[in-house]
Design a protein around this motif. Sequence first.
Motif, PDB file in Angstrom:
ATOM      1  N   TYR A 169      -1.094  -1.098 -10.384  1.00  0.00           N
ATOM      2  CA  TYR A 169      -1.107  -2.354  -9.894  1.00  0.00           C
ATOM      3  C   TYR A 169      -1.036  -3.111 -10.852  1.00  0.00           C
ATOM      4  CZ  TYR A 169      -2.814   0.182  -5.877  1.00  0.00           C
ATOM      5  OH  TYR A 169      -2.872   1.056  -4.797  1.00  0.00           O
ATOM      6  N   LYS A 182      -0.576   5.515 -11.153  1.00  0.00           N
ATOM      7  CA  LYS A 182      -0.471   4.339 -10.064  1.00  0.00           C
ATOM      8  C   LYS A 182      -0.824   3.102 -10.881  1.00  0.00           C
ATOM      9  CE  LYS A 182       0.293   1.963  -6.445  1.00  0.00           C
ATOM     10  NZ  LYS A 182       1.807   1.765  -6.082  1.00  0.00           N
ATOM     11  N   LEU A 210       1.947   6.576   1.475  1.00  0.00           N
ATOM     12  CA  LEU A 210       1.453   5.333   1.717  1.00  0.00           C
ATOM     13  C   LEU A 210       1.452   4.380   0.789  1.00  0.00           C
ATOM     14  CD1 LEU A 210      -1.855   5.766   4.027  1.00  0.00           C
ATOM     15  CD2 LEU A 210       0.605   5.446   4.591  1.00  0.00           C
ATOM     16  N   ALA A 211       1.985   5.035  -0.245  1.00  0.00           N
ATOM     17  CA  ALA A 211       2.230   4.019  -1.741  1.00  0.00           C
ATOM     18  C   ALA A 211       3.006   4.674  -2.648  1.00  0.00           C
ATOM     19  CB  ALA A 211       0.967   3.768  -2.278  1.00  0.00           C
ATOM     20  N   THR A 212       3.853   3.957  -3.482  1.00  0.00           N
ATOM     21  CA  THR A 212       4.570   4.606  -4.485  1.00  0.00           C
ATOM     22  C   THR A 212       3.871   4.879  -5.628  1.00  0.00           C
ATOM     23  OG1 THR A 212       4.743   2.211  -5.340  1.00  0.00           O
ATOM     24  CG2 THR A 212       6.525   3.258  -3.921  1.00  0.00           C
ATOM     25  N   MET A 230       4.103  13.918   7.920  1.00  0.00           N
ATOM     26  CA  MET A 230       2.953  13.926   8.700  1.00  0.00           C
ATOM     27  C   MET A 230       2.936  14.709   9.903  1.00  0.00           C
ATOM     28  SD  MET A 230       1.044  11.571   7.655  1.00  0.00           S
ATOM     29  CE  MET A 230       1.338  11.273   6.010  1.00  0.00           C
ATOM     30  N   ALA A 265      -8.326   7.405   7.300  1.00  0.00           N
ATOM     31  CA  ALA A 265      -8.555   6.708   6.287  1.00  0.00           C
ATOM     32  C   ALA A 265     -10.130   6.058   6.369  1.00  0.00           C
ATOM     33  CB  ALA A 265      -7.548   5.102   6.414  1.00  0.00           C
ATOM     34  N   PHE A 296      -4.522  12.524   8.475  1.00  0.00           N
ATOM     35  CA  PHE A 296      -5.440  11.803   7.532  1.00  0.00           C
ATOM     36  C   PHE A 296      -6.463  10.855   8.329  1.00  0.00           C
ATOM     37  CE2 PHE A 296      -1.882   8.918   7.011  1.00  0.00           C
ATOM     38  CZ  PHE A 296      -2.635   7.672   7.327  1.00  0.00           C
ATOM     39  N   LYS A 352      -3.368   7.746  -1.143  1.00  0.00           N
ATOM     40  CA  LYS A 352      -2.256   7.192  -0.731  1.00  0.00           C
ATOM     41  C   LYS A 352      -1.030   7.456  -1.199  1.00  0.00           C
ATOM     42  CE  LYS A 352      -3.931   2.416   0.886  1.00  0.00           C
ATOM     43  NZ  LYS A 352      -3.780   0.964   0.570  1.00  0.00           N
ATOM     44  N   ARG A 377       7.660  10.590   4.404  1.00  0.00           N
ATOM     45  CA  ARG A 377       6.186  10.360   5.056  1.00  0.00           C
ATOM     46  C   ARG A 377       6.432  11.125   6.433  1.00  0.00           C
ATOM     47  NH1 ARG A 377       4.330   7.359   8.630  1.00  0.00           N
ATOM     48  NH2 ARG A 377       5.986   6.058   8.615  1.00  0.00           N
ATOM     49  N   ALA A 378       7.327  10.393   7.199  1.00  0.00           N
ATOM     50  CA  ALA A 378       7.408  11.130   8.550  1.00  0.00           C
ATOM     51  C   ALA A 378       7.624  12.693   8.866  1.00  0.00           C
ATOM     52  CB  ALA A 378       8.534  10.291   9.365  1.00  0.00           C
TER      53      ALA A 378
END
Lengths: 315, 285
Positions: free
Chosen positions: B14, B12, B53-55, B75, B82, B80, B48, B71-72
């Motif tokens: 950033y 990941k 929640l994140a690429t 879940m 956070a 989870f 995440k 994701r859906a």
Amino acid sequence: MNRLLALMKREFWENKGAFRTTPLVIGGIFLAAMVMFLITFNHFDNEFQSLRELLRFVAQQDVDLRAKVLFAANLEISVFFSMVLAFVVFFYLLGSLYDDRKDRSILFWKSLPASDTLTLASKLLAAMVVAPFIFWVVYVITHIVIMALFAVVVMVLGENPWTLFLSLGSPFEAWSLVLVSYFAQSIWALPLYGWLMLVSAFAPRIPLLFAILPPVILGVLELWVDFLKTFTLNDNLFGLFGRWFANSPLIMSGDDHENGFGAALGIPITSDYDHEVTLANIFDRLFSTDMLIGLAIAAVFLGAALWLRRRATES
Amino acid sequence: MNYVIEAQGMTKRYKSTLAVDNIDLQIPAGRIVGLIGPNGAGKTSALKAILGLATYEGKLSVLGKCPSKDRAVLMEDVCFIADVAVLPRWIRVWQLLELTERIHPKFSREKCLQYLSKTKVTLEHRVKQLSKGMVAQLHLAIVMSIDVKLLVLDEPTLGLDILFRKEFYTNLLNDYFDEERTILITTHQVEEIEHILSDLIFIQDGRIALDSSMDDIQERYAELMVPPDMAAAARELQPMNERELFGRHIFLFDNANREQLKALGEVRTPSVADLFVAIMSGGKS
């Protein structure tokens, strides 16, 4: 489907104040105004003497004329509701994808098995269907209460409320037209709704600023370029917005308000549509090329909003 | 073997920083895994990615699904919490329960009410009226009432008093955990969870510094406590780490001969916290 309904219910719960309390307050204002009107009249006009004469005079007028004026009045009661509804929906959408990012509750919503598409749809439908429908219901109730109150007053003053106004003015038709116009307006306004949701998904803060500033700057630049080029003010973003607004199927007055709103705003309106309030004229707007272009623009904005929503928890 | 979480070369980025640097992970079902690392080590970034929640770059599969795309769907089997209280502040408790019930097919209202009955949270409360601890209790009650395969807890007990924390982990172990379920926990309060963990992962600078079962750790690492006059002899055996406590020297050994150590002093299994400090400060080799 059940999930979508649950999410829409969520939107209603979160925005109860805007969606439910606001129209109730407007209804309250109408009723308060009417009661104040009667008290004031009674104060200056002993025993409603002149009101009695006025009603007598109205009762003697031509039935068709009375019906026409009454019908227009029935529609016009909705205008106040419609205007406030527009504001409510505007600010609702502006916060729709922003508020939960700001307070980080998006992390909870994303922990539920509901897709971002479904979430976006629930918010859009809350703006397009839930809010207008609640406003409409309160409008109808307000209208009924006003008519009932007035009928009592008329009866007390010795006229027959049924022949005077209850049997005229086609309230059911007015109510249906207002409801249809609300949903038509929801579709007509989709490009704007899409833009607001996009801004809401994107704005790092103060979404209102991000919603208004870019189009205004673009519009001013366009004006300036037009001015340099031709010394005439051609179609630009402002004109487009003005036309979009003036052509909207929302009922802004009971008459066939040809040029009414555009003229008031100082926009030279070419009458693209017949503005008389009829079902056919409302649908005319929806099945137009303008609408088609609008839908394409809305699709782009909403697609972008969805893309951003998917990545909202990225950092 | 089917893993609950399987990552290969997961990365990941950033902008300029690498939050997660090419890590491989394999977590089987029925484990309680502690993901421990200093602040900014990439724990949250990794979580995440796992939660969709994140690429991320690289391969990652959670319960056989790709988190960034599904994701859906994911879940429905993953829950989870956070790191901070993230329940919407405007909502009332009954509304929250109704929503969760209607959106989550595996939520049990009875269970949730049972958990809530042990707290001071009532159905009419708005989240914003609750104290921080009560919000956490509410959130935990909801999460523990959802029958999922993977539960991810990112600092679940932050800001809660010690009674509640103890009770929470006891409940988690007794009422919630079974062979089908996997729990992934990050926390700074390692001491509290070390006896419930089955696996331990240390993460540092986006890389995995240790990935081992607790059983292996007990075999592999040893802590030796010696009086000062034996310290030099202990140092000969190349400990990972040395510290002093009340005039006694404490050494941490990786794969040392236990018999040799016992000759010098008292040998114990190190605590996770001590192991963490040793690996994070010196174990870069």
